[in-house]
Design an enzyme around this catalytic site. Structure first.
Site, PDB file in Angstrom:
ATOM      1  N   GLY A 189      -8.241  24.340  28.684  1.00 49.47           N
ATOM      2  CA  GLY A 189      -7.444  25.147  27.892  1.00 49.47           C
ATOM      3  C   GLY A 189      -7.572  26.702  28.024  1.00 49.47           C
ATOM      4  O   GLY A 189      -6.809  27.409  28.289  1.00 49.47           O
ATOM      5  N   ASP A 206      -6.316  18.305  21.663  1.00 50.76           N
ATOM      6  CA  ASP A 206      -7.874  18.148  21.519  1.00 50.76           C
ATOM      7  C   ASP A 206      -8.502  17.679  20.550  1.00 50.76           C
ATOM      8  O   ASP A 206      -8.005  17.800  19.351  1.00 50.76           O
ATOM      9  CB  ASP A 206      -8.436  19.536  21.839  1.00 50.76           C
ATOM     10  CG  ASP A 206      -8.218  20.343  22.789  1.00 50.76           C
ATOM     11  OD1 ASP A 206      -8.141  19.771  23.888  1.00 50.76           O
ATOM     12  OD2 ASP A 206      -7.749  21.848  22.989  1.00 50.76           O
ATOM     13  N   GLU A 220     -17.006  15.861  28.260  1.00 47.97           N
ATOM     14  CA  GLU A 220     -17.979  16.613  28.747  1.00 47.97           C
ATOM     15  C   GLU A 220     -18.999  15.424  29.437  1.00 47.97           C
ATOM     16  O   GLU A 220     -19.394  14.399  28.933  1.00 47.97           O
ATOM     17  CB  GLU A 220     -18.827  17.136  27.556  1.00 47.97           C
ATOM     18  CG  GLU A 220     -20.143  17.779  27.913  1.00 47.97           C
ATOM     19  CD  GLU A 220     -20.930  18.372  26.774  1.00 47.97           C
ATOM     20  OE1 GLU A 220     -20.139  19.327  26.227  1.00 47.97           O
ATOM     21  OE2 GLU A 220     -21.866  17.983  26.273  1.00 47.97           O
ATOM     22  N   HIS A 227     -21.350  26.020  29.405  1.00 50.05           N
ATOM     23  CA  HIS A 227     -22.206  26.797  28.521  1.00 50.05           C
ATOM     24  C   HIS A 227     -22.971  27.774  29.169  1.00 50.05           C
ATOM     25  O   HIS A 227     -23.579  28.542  28.555  1.00 50.05           O
ATOM     26  CB  HIS A 227     -23.038  25.858  27.511  1.00 50.05           C
ATOM     27  CG  HIS A 227     -22.272  25.016  26.764  1.00 50.05           C
ATOM     28  ND1 HIS A 227     -21.930  23.563  27.126  1.00 50.05           N
ATOM     29  CD2 HIS A 227     -21.743  25.185  25.561  1.00 50.05           C
ATOM     30  CE1 HIS A 227     -21.048  23.017  26.221  1.00 50.05           C
ATOM     31  NE2 HIS A 227     -20.982  24.012  25.413  1.00 50.05           N
TER      32      HIS A 227
END
Ligand code: GLN
Ligand code: ZN
Length: 772
Positions: A446, A613, A679, A708
Site C-alpha cells: 500500500g 488491512d 510478513e 524494515h
C-alpha cells in the site's frame, strides 16, 4: 484509613522530554550527563506531581529511558555477550540491545534484541535471552537508586521491581542455550540475586516493595505454583513487605496458591481490561489470611474518568469483608499506558475534557477514592467526589443521546451481511475475468516512501501555511509519481501509495464521526517511539466516501488495476482508546458498517481490488484462552461485514504484519479474503507449513523481502523464497509482494527491491506455466 497507591507513571515527560533527550543523545547532540540530568528533572516532576495529587504510595524504580524489562535485564547482568565486545558504556550497551547499533567505521554492527508486545497492550518490551551460562549478578539497583533519589527530595516512595518469575516466563532461550532449554530453569540461580536486590531496599528503609508478577493472569501461571511458593518463601525473608502485583487480567485458578504465599499485600486488576468479576473470589481467598488487598479500580489502560461512586461501592464491599486497614485503592496497572495529563489539551471542548482522565488526573482519582472510602471530611476531596458525580452523570446523558441510527443499523445486521455472494473458487474465476492479472501477480502492501517533502507538505497544511487545494495537488502529484513508477517497474496490481495518510488509524478516525483527537496524548509504544491513539467517544458513522477520490484518481491514470486501501475495523479499534460504556464488539461492528459503505463506494467508482488491512487482529486476542473464541467471532465477523458487500468479481485482500498464525489459523481462513499478504521473509517456513497443513485454499502473498531494512534483496534471493513458498502453496494461489508497506523506506532501495521482485515473478511465470 484506606490508603491510595499508584503502580507506576508515564516516563516520557509531559512534553515527551525524555523521548526528545534520548533521541538527542543518540544523535550525539547531548552527552550522557545531559541525558541523566533531564531524567533527574522528569523524575522529580513525576514524584512531586503525584504527591501533590494526593497519592499515598508513589512508585520509584518505574522510570526508564527505553524499557523497564530491558533495564531489569541490564541490572541482573542478563546481557548477551555480543553487546559487550565493543567497549561501549553500560548505557550504550543497553541502547544497543534495545535498538541495535551500526558504526561501520568501527566495525560495530549489532542487531537489536527481539521486541514483543507487553500482554495485550501496545507497549513493547525487549525479550530477555537466557541460557544455562547466564551469569546473574546485580550490576545496579535501579529501584534503590530511585528510592534514595526521591528520599533526598523528601518523598517516600514504594519501589517497584519486575518479578523474577514474570521475567523468566517472558524470556527466550539465548543463542548458546542447550536444545529444549527453558529460561524458567534458571529460577534458582536468579532468586539469590533478587534477594540481594530486595535486601538492599529493606536496608535503605523501604517499608514495602511492589513486585510485579503479571504472568499470574495468564493460563501458564497455573502450573507455576511450586515456583511461586519457593521463590516468595526465599524473598519474603529478606525483602521489605511484599505487594505482589498482578494486572491486565484475572488470577483465576492461580489464586489457590497465591493466597498461601508469604506476602503482605496482593494487587488485583478490577478495571475493564482486568476483571471486575474476580473480586468475590479474591475476597473469599484472602479473607482468612492477613493479606492486604490492593484494589486496582482506576484504570491504567483507558483515558476515561472513573465512576468514583461505583468504585466506592466496590471498596466498601472489600472493607466490609476485610476491614479498612486491609484495603488499598490503586490504579489497575502502571499508568504508563495513558497520556501524562489532560492539562496539556487546549483544543478539546469543555464537554469532552470533562469525560476524560489521563495519568495525573487518575492519581487524583485514586486519592479521592481513598479519602471517600476512609470517610474523610476533607473539603477538597468532598468537592472532587461531587464533581466526579456530576461528570459521570453528564457523560451518561451524552451516551443516551448518541447516534440511534447507527445503533439501529448494528441491531439490524443480518447473517447474510457477513457473506460474500459466492464461494472463493467462483469469485476467483470472476476476478480473473475482471482484473486480468497474470499468474503470480505482483503487488505491494500500500504505502510508498513517505518522503520529507510529503511530511513537510502535511506540516504546512496543519499549520495553515498550505491551502487544502495546494496540499491535495501536491498529493495527487505524488500519487501520479507512484503510479508511473509502478508502471515503469512493471508491477501488476497497483496502489496509490497512501501519501495523504499520516497514520493508518488516525487517518480514518479523523474522517469518521465518533472520534476525538488529543494534541499531546502521547503514550510510549517502544523505546523513544510514542503513539497518540484516537479516542472513540460516541457511535461511529461515515458522512461520505473517505478514500474514493484518491483511489479513483490513481485508477484514472492507468490501465492497470489499482487496489483501494483501507484500514480494517479491528485494527482501528485496537489502536484507539475505545469507549467503555459499550462493548468493543459493538464499536467494531459500527466501524465495520462504515467501512462496508466505503468498500461499496470504491467498487462503484471502478476500484475492483480492495485491501482491508488488519495488522492488529492478533494482538487483540484476550489473554486467557477460554476468552479467545468470543473475540475471534466478532473480530472476524466485523472484517467480513466490512468486505462482503461487493460483487464476486471484486477482489478483496487483507494484510497482516506478523507471521504467528498457528493458534488462530481457522479464524484467518474464516476471514474469507480473496488473498492475504503476510510478513514472511524473516520467519522460517514453519509459518507456511501451517498454511499447508490446513490446506489454506484462498490466495496468499507471503512477503518476499523485509521492509524494515534498506537492504536490497537480490533476484536470486527472492527466487529462493518463491521456490520454498511453491513447495507449500499451489502456484495458482501465490501472490508476490513485500512483507509490508514501504512508507519508511527510501526510493532508491524501493526501486531496486521492486525491480528484483518483478524479475523473480517473471522467472516464476516462465518456470511454472499454468497447466491449462
Ligand atoms: N497499507 C498499509 C501500508 O502499506 C499497511 C500498514 C501495516 O500493515 N501496518 O503502509
Ligand atoms: Zn504490515
Amino acid at each position: 484509613m484506606v490508603a491510595s497507591a499508584v503502580l507506576g507513571f508515564p516516563r516520557i515527560g509531559p512534553n515527551r522530554e525524555i523521548k526528545k533527550s534520548v533521541e538527542a543523545y543518540w544523535a550525539h547532540k547531548i552527552t550522557e550527563e545531559d541525558l541523566q540530568k533531564s531524567a533527574v528533572a522528569i523524575r522529580k516532576e513525576r514524584w512531586e506531581s503525584q504527591k501533590s495529587a494526593g497519592a499515598d504510595f508513589i512508585a520509584s524504580g518505574d522510570f526508564s529511558f527505553y524499557d523497564h524489562v530491558l533495564d531489569t535485564v541490564n541490572a541482573l547482568n542478563i546481557i548477551p555477550e555480543r553487546y559487550l565486545q565493543n567497549g561501549l558504556s553500560p548505557l550504550d550497551v543497553s541502547f544497543a540491545m534495545g535498538r541495535g547499533r551500526q558504526e561501520p567505521e568501527k566495525g560495530v554492527d549489532l542487531q537489536a534484541m527481539e521486541m514483543k508486545k507487553w500482554f495485550d497492550s501496545n507497549y513493547h518490551f525487549i525479550v530477555p535471552e537466557i541460557s544455562g551460562s547466564t551469569d546473574f549478578k546485580l550490576n545496579f539497583n535501579k529501584a534503590l537508586d530511585e528510592f534514595n533519589e526521591a528520599k533526598a527530595l523528601g518523598i517516600t516512595t514504594r519501589p517497584v521491581v519486575l518479578g523474577p518469575i514474570t521475567l523468566l516466563a517472558f524470556a527466550k532461550p539465548a543463542r548458546d542455550a542447550a536444545p529444549g532449554y527453558e529460561p524458567l530453569q534458571a529460577l534458582s540461580k536468579l532468586v539469590p540475586v533478587y534477594a540481594e536486590l530486595l535486601s538492599q531496599l529493606k536496608a535503605a528503609g523501604a517499608e514495602y516493595v511492589q513486585i510485579d508478577e503479571p504472568v499470574l493472569v495468564l493460563d501458564k501461571a497455573e502450573a507455576l505454583g511450586a515456583e511461586f511458593a519457593s521463590t516468595y518463601e526465599a524473598l519474603s525473608k529478606v525483602a521489605p513487605k511484599i505487594v505482589l502485583t498482578t494486572y491486565f487480567g484475572r488470577l483465576g485458578k492461580s489464586l489457590d496458591f497465591v493466597k498461601s504465599l508469604p506476602i503482605a499485600a496482593l494487587h488485583v486488576d478490577l478495571s475493564e481490561r482486568g476483571d471486575p468479576a474476580q473480586l468475590d473470589a479474591v475476597l473469599a481467598a484472602v479473607k482468612p489470611t492477613n493479606i492486604i488487598l490492593s484494589l486496582g479500580l482506576i484504570s491504567g489502560r483507558n483515558v476515561w474518568k472513573a465512576d468514583l461512586t461505583a468504585a466506592l461501592e466496590v471498596t466498601k464491599k472489600a472493607i466490609a469483608a476485610l476491614s479498612a486497614e486491609r484495603v488499598i485503592v490503586a490504579t489497575s496497572s502502571s499508568l504508563l499506558h495513558t497520556p501524562v495529563t489532560l492539562a496539556s489539551e487546549t483544543r478539546l471542548t469543555a464537554q469532552q475534557s470533562d469525560w476524560l482522565s489521563f495519568a495525573l488526573e487518575k492519581v487524583s482519582e485514586v486519592a479521592t477514592l481513598a479519602h471517600a472510602a476512609s470517610g474523610s471530611t476533607d473539603e477538597k476531596y468532598a468537592t472532587l467526589l461531587a464533581a466526579n458525580k456530576a461528570s459521570i452523570k453528564a457523560r451518561r446523558e451524552f451516551e443516551e443521546t448518541s447516534d440511534s441510527k447507527v445503533r439501529d443499523r448494528v441491531a439490524a445486521i443480518k447473517d447474510a451481511d457477513f457473506n460474500r455472494k459466492s464461494a472463493f473458487p467462483i469469485r476467483k474465476a470472476a476476478q480473473a475475468l475482471k482484473l486480468k492479472l497474470p499468474r503470480f501477480p505482483t503487488t505491494t502492501i500500500g504505502s510508498f516512501p513517505q518522503t520529507k517533502e510529503i511530511r513537510v507538505a502535511r506540516n504546512r497544511l496543519n499549520k495553515g501555511e498550505l491551502s487544502v487545494e495546494d496540499y491535495e495537488k501536491a498529493m495527487e502529484a505524488e500519487v501520479e509519481k507512484v503510479i508511473r513508477f509502478q508502471e515503469k517497474v512493471d508491477l501488476d496490481l497497483l496502489v496509490h501509495g497512501e501519501p495523504e495518510r499520516n497514520d493508518m488509524v488516525q487517518y480514518f478516525g479523523e474522517m469518521l464521526n465518533g472520534f476525538i483527537f488529543t494534541q499531546n496524548g502521547w503514550v510510549q509504544s517502544y523505546g523513544s517511539r510514542c503513539v497518540r491513539p484516537p479516542i472513540i467517544v460516541s457511535d461511529i458513522s461515515r458522512d461520505g466516501p473517505m478514500t474514493v477520490r484518491w483511489s479513483a484518481y490513481a485508477q484514472s491514470l492507468t490501465s492497470k488495476p489499482v487496489k483501494g486501501m483501507l484500514t480494517g475495523p479491528v485494527t482501528i479499534l485496537n489502536w484507539s482508546f475505545p469507549r467503555i460504556d459499550v462493548t468493543r464488539e459493538v464499536q467494531c461492528k459500527q466501524l465495520a458498517l462504515s467501512l462496508r459503505d466505503e468498500v461499496i463506494d470504491l467498487e462503484a467508482a471502478g476500484i475492483y481490488a480492495i485491501q482491508v488491512d488488519e495488522p492488529a487482529i492478533r494482538e487483540g486476542l484476550p489473554l486467557r484462552r477460554v476468552d479467545w473464541d468470543s473475540y475471534l467471532l466478532w473480530a472476524v465477523d466485523s472484517f467480513r461485514l466490512s468486505t462482503s458487500g461487493v460483487e464476486d468479481s471484486t477482489f478483496v485482500a487483507s494484510h497482516f504484519c506478523y507471521s504467528d498464525f498457528n493458534d488462530i489459523f481457522p479464524s484467518i481462513q474464516r476471514l474469507d479474503a480473496d488473498s492475504i499478504s503476510i510478513e514472511a521473509s524473516k520467519s522460517d517456513m514453519k509459518l507456511l507449513d501451517v498454511f499447508q497443513s490446513h490446506s489454506y485454499a484462498n490466495g496468499i502473498g507471503p512477503g518476499v523481502f523485509d521492509i524494515h531494512s534498506p537492504r536490497v534483496p537480490s533476484v536470486e534471493e527472492i527466487k529462493g523464497r518463491l521456490l520454498a513458498y511453491l513447495e507449500r502453496i499451489p502456484a495458482d494461489l501465490l501472490d508476490i509482494n513485500p512483507d509490508c508497506g514501504l512508507k519508511t523506506r527510501g526510493w532508491t532501495e524501493t526501486e531496486a527491491s521492486l525491480k528484483n521482485l518483478v524479475a523473480a515473478a517473471k522467472w516464476a511465470r516462465a518456470t511454472y506455466p499454468a497447466t491449462a
